[in-house]
Design a protein around this motif. Sequence first.
Motif, PDB file in Angstrom:
ATOM      1  N   LEU A   1      38.972  88.821  -0.720  1.00 47.63           N
ATOM      2  CA  LEU A   1      39.787  89.599   0.217  1.00 47.63           C
ATOM      3  C   LEU A   1      39.957  88.834   1.523  1.00 47.63           C
ATOM      4  O   LEU A   1      41.061  88.772   2.085  1.00 47.63           O
ATOM      5  CB  LEU A   1      39.137  90.956   0.469  1.00 47.63           C
ATOM      6  CG  LEU A   1      39.928  91.962   1.313  1.00 47.63           C
ATOM      7  CD1 LEU A   1      41.272  92.257   0.678  1.00 47.63           C
ATOM      8  CD2 LEU A   1      39.124  93.251   1.472  1.00 47.63           C
ATOM      9  N   ALA A   2      38.884  88.219   1.997  1.00 53.36           N
ATOM     10  CA  ALA A   2      38.944  87.454   3.246  1.00 53.36           C
ATOM     11  C   ALA A   2      39.854  86.232   3.099  1.00 53.36           C
ATOM     12  O   ALA A   2      40.651  85.926   3.998  1.00 53.36           O
ATOM     13  CB  ALA A   2      37.535  87.021   3.653  1.00 53.36           C
TER      14      ALA A   2
ATOM     15  N   SER B   1      50.413  85.189  -5.486  1.00 49.65           N
ATOM     16  CA  SER B   1      49.843  83.956  -4.957  1.00 49.65           C
ATOM     17  C   SER B   1      48.378  83.866  -5.379  1.00 49.65           C
ATOM     18  O   SER B   1      47.777  84.844  -5.828  1.00 49.65           O
ATOM     19  CB  SER B   1      49.967  83.924  -3.432  1.00 49.65           C
ATOM     20  OG  SER B   1      49.290  85.036  -2.865  1.00 49.65           O
ATOM     21  N   PHE B   2      47.810  82.689  -5.228  1.00 49.11           N
ATOM     22  CA  PHE B   2      46.467  82.414  -5.751  1.00 49.11           C
ATOM     23  C   PHE B   2      45.430  83.408  -5.234  1.00 49.11           C
ATOM     24  O   PHE B   2      44.761  84.097  -6.009  1.00 49.11           O
ATOM     25  CB  PHE B   2      46.055  80.979  -5.379  1.00 49.11           C
ATOM     26  CG  PHE B   2      44.732  80.564  -5.950  1.00 49.11           C
ATOM     27  CD1 PHE B   2      44.640  80.027  -7.217  1.00 49.11           C
ATOM     28  CD2 PHE B   2      43.559  80.716  -5.219  1.00 49.11           C
ATOM     29  CE1 PHE B   2      43.421  79.638  -7.745  1.00 49.11           C
ATOM     30  CE2 PHE B   2      42.331  80.342  -5.743  1.00 49.11           C
ATOM     31  CZ  PHE B   2      42.267  79.801  -7.012  1.00 49.11           C
ATOM     32  N   PHE B   3      45.288  83.517  -3.917  1.00 50.29           N
ATOM     33  CA  PHE B   3      44.227  84.355  -3.368  1.00 50.29           C
ATOM     34  C   PHE B   3      44.553  85.845  -3.474  1.00 50.29           C
ATOM     35  O   PHE B   3      43.649  86.666  -3.588  1.00 50.29           O
ATOM     36  CB  PHE B   3      43.937  83.964  -1.910  1.00 50.29           C
ATOM     37  CG  PHE B   3      43.226  82.657  -1.764  1.00 50.29           C
ATOM     38  CD1 PHE B   3      42.023  82.424  -2.409  1.00 50.29           C
ATOM     39  CD2 PHE B   3      43.767  81.631  -1.000  1.00 50.29           C
ATOM     40  CE1 PHE B   3      41.356  81.206  -2.290  1.00 50.29           C
ATOM     41  CE2 PHE B   3      43.116  80.408  -0.876  1.00 50.29           C
ATOM     42  CZ  PHE B   3      41.914  80.190  -1.525  1.00 50.29           C
ATOM     43  N   HIS B   4      45.844  86.199  -3.430  1.00 55.94           N
ATOM     44  CA  HIS B   4      46.183  87.616  -3.575  1.00 55.94           C
ATOM     45  C   HIS B   4      45.875  88.092  -4.992  1.00 55.94           C
ATOM     46  O   HIS B   4      45.356  89.195  -5.191  1.00 55.94           O
ATOM     47  CB  HIS B   4      47.660  87.848  -3.256  1.00 55.94           C
ATOM     48  CG  HIS B   4      47.980  89.281  -2.951  1.00 55.94           C
ATOM     49  ND1 HIS B   4      47.678  89.875  -1.751  1.00 55.94           N
ATOM     50  CD2 HIS B   4      48.546  90.252  -3.714  1.00 55.94           C
ATOM     51  CE1 HIS B   4      48.059  91.136  -1.769  1.00 55.94           C
ATOM     52  NE2 HIS B   4      48.578  91.408  -2.951  1.00 55.94           N
TER      53      HIS B   4
ATOM     54  N   ALA C   1      25.974  90.170  -6.884  1.00 50.83           N
ATOM     55  CA  ALA C   1      26.806  88.968  -6.905  1.00 50.83           C
ATOM     56  C   ALA C   1      28.294  89.287  -6.826  1.00 50.83           C
ATOM     57  O   ALA C   1      29.050  88.602  -6.141  1.00 50.83           O
ATOM     58  CB  ALA C   1      26.530  88.167  -8.176  1.00 50.83           C
ATOM     59  N   LEU C   2      28.734  90.347  -7.521  1.00 46.80           N
ATOM     60  CA  LEU C   2      30.166  90.616  -7.645  1.00 46.80           C
ATOM     61  C   LEU C   2      30.787  91.200  -6.378  1.00 46.80           C
ATOM     62  O   LEU C   2      31.939  90.896  -6.057  1.00 46.80           O
ATOM     63  CB  LEU C   2      30.416  91.551  -8.832  1.00 46.80           C
ATOM     64  CG  LEU C   2      30.143  90.929 -10.206  1.00 46.80           C
ATOM     65  CD1 LEU C   2      30.265  91.983 -11.304  1.00 46.80           C
ATOM     66  CD2 LEU C   2      31.096  89.771 -10.471  1.00 46.80           C
TER      67      LEU C   2
ATOM     68  N   SER D   1      39.447  90.914  -8.218  1.00 50.93           N
ATOM     69  CA  SER D   1      38.115  91.284  -7.715  1.00 50.93           C
ATOM     70  C   SER D   1      38.024  92.790  -7.470  1.00 50.93           C
ATOM     71  O   SER D   1      36.963  93.389  -7.667  1.00 50.93           O
ATOM     72  CB  SER D   1      37.791  90.511  -6.437  1.00 50.93           C
ATOM     73  OG  SER D   1      38.661  90.870  -5.381  1.00 50.93           O
ATOM     74  N   LEU D   2      39.135  93.408  -7.070  1.00 56.19           N
ATOM     75  CA  LEU D   2      39.142  94.866  -6.889  1.00 56.19           C
ATOM     76  C   LEU D   2      38.968  95.575  -8.230  1.00 56.19           C
ATOM     77  O   LEU D   2      38.167  96.519  -8.338  1.00 56.19           O
ATOM     78  CB  LEU D   2      40.455  95.306  -6.242  1.00 56.19           C
ATOM     79  CG  LEU D   2      40.692  96.821  -6.174  1.00 56.19           C
ATOM     80  CD1 LEU D   2      39.651  97.495  -5.295  1.00 56.19           C
ATOM     81  CD2 LEU D   2      42.095  97.132  -5.671  1.00 56.19           C
TER      82      LEU D   2
END
Length: 265
Positions: free
Chosen positions: A102-103, A62-65, A93-94, A71-72
Motif C-alpha cells: 500500500l505504501a 500498474s505494478f504496485f497498484h 508476515a502477511l 495484498s488486500l
Amino acid sequence: MNLFLLEGLAFCLYFASSITLIIDIKENQHKKLALTFAWLASIAHLLSLSLSAWHNQGIDFSFFHTAAIISLIIAFLLLFASLSKPVEKLGIALFPIAALMLALDVLYPSSVKITQDFSLAMNVHILSSIIAFSLLTIAAFQALLLALQNKQLKSHNPGRLMLAFPPLQAMESLLFQMISTGLLFLSFSLLSGFIFIEDLFAQHLAHKTILSIIAWIIFSCLLLGRKRYGWRGKTAIRWTLYGFTCLLLAYFGSKLVLELILNKV
C-alpha cells in the motif's frame, strides 16, 4: 474521507495487528485485538482503493497498484479463514507485506489501462486470476511456515512461535485446502483466458500463459500425488514453492521489467 488518511490508517493498523500477534505468542490473550486491528486495516485499505478507483473512473493495473489489490485480497482471505481455522499467525508476515504494498503504491503512482476499458468477460478473467494468485500466495507462506516448523521440531527445540501454531498434520491439511481452492480459481482463470482472449500466446502474453500453465500442472500433480501416494512434508513444500514461483513470475515478471526497469507500460 481523505485518501492519504485512509492509506496511512491502514498502514498503521496492519503493523499494529502484526505486532499484537507477536505479543499474543507470549501472552496468549490478544488474538481478538490483533484481528480487530487487521479487520479495520483491511476495511481502510478497501476504502482507499475504492476511492482511488472512483477518482480514476476505473482500476489501474500498474505494478504496485496491482500488488496493493492482491495484498488486500490476501488479508481478507486470511481474516475470513481465521474465523474457522487457526491461521491468524500468518498475519505476522502477511499484514506488514500488505502495508508495504500500500505504501509503495502511494510512493510510486502510475496509471495504466483501467477496468472500464475491458469487457465484463475480461474483468471476470482478471478477478479470477487475482483471487487464484492470492490464495496460492497464502499457501506458499503456509509451506514456508511448515518447513520452519518441521525443522524446529526435528531439532527438539521448537521456539515459542512454532508452539503457537497447530500440529504439523493440521497445518498440512490447511495447506492442501488452500492449494485446492487456489487451483480451482487458477483453472477458471486459464479457461476464461482461452475463451475470451483472442490470442493467449501473443508475444506480450506468451510467458504469462506458459508459466501459468506450468504452475497449474505443478499444483495439479501435487494434489494427485497427495491423493494417490500420500505426498506430504518436504515434497509438498517443494512442489508448492515451485508452483508459486512460476505464478509469481507469470503475474509480476513482465510488469517488473516493463514498468520499473524499462519504465514502460
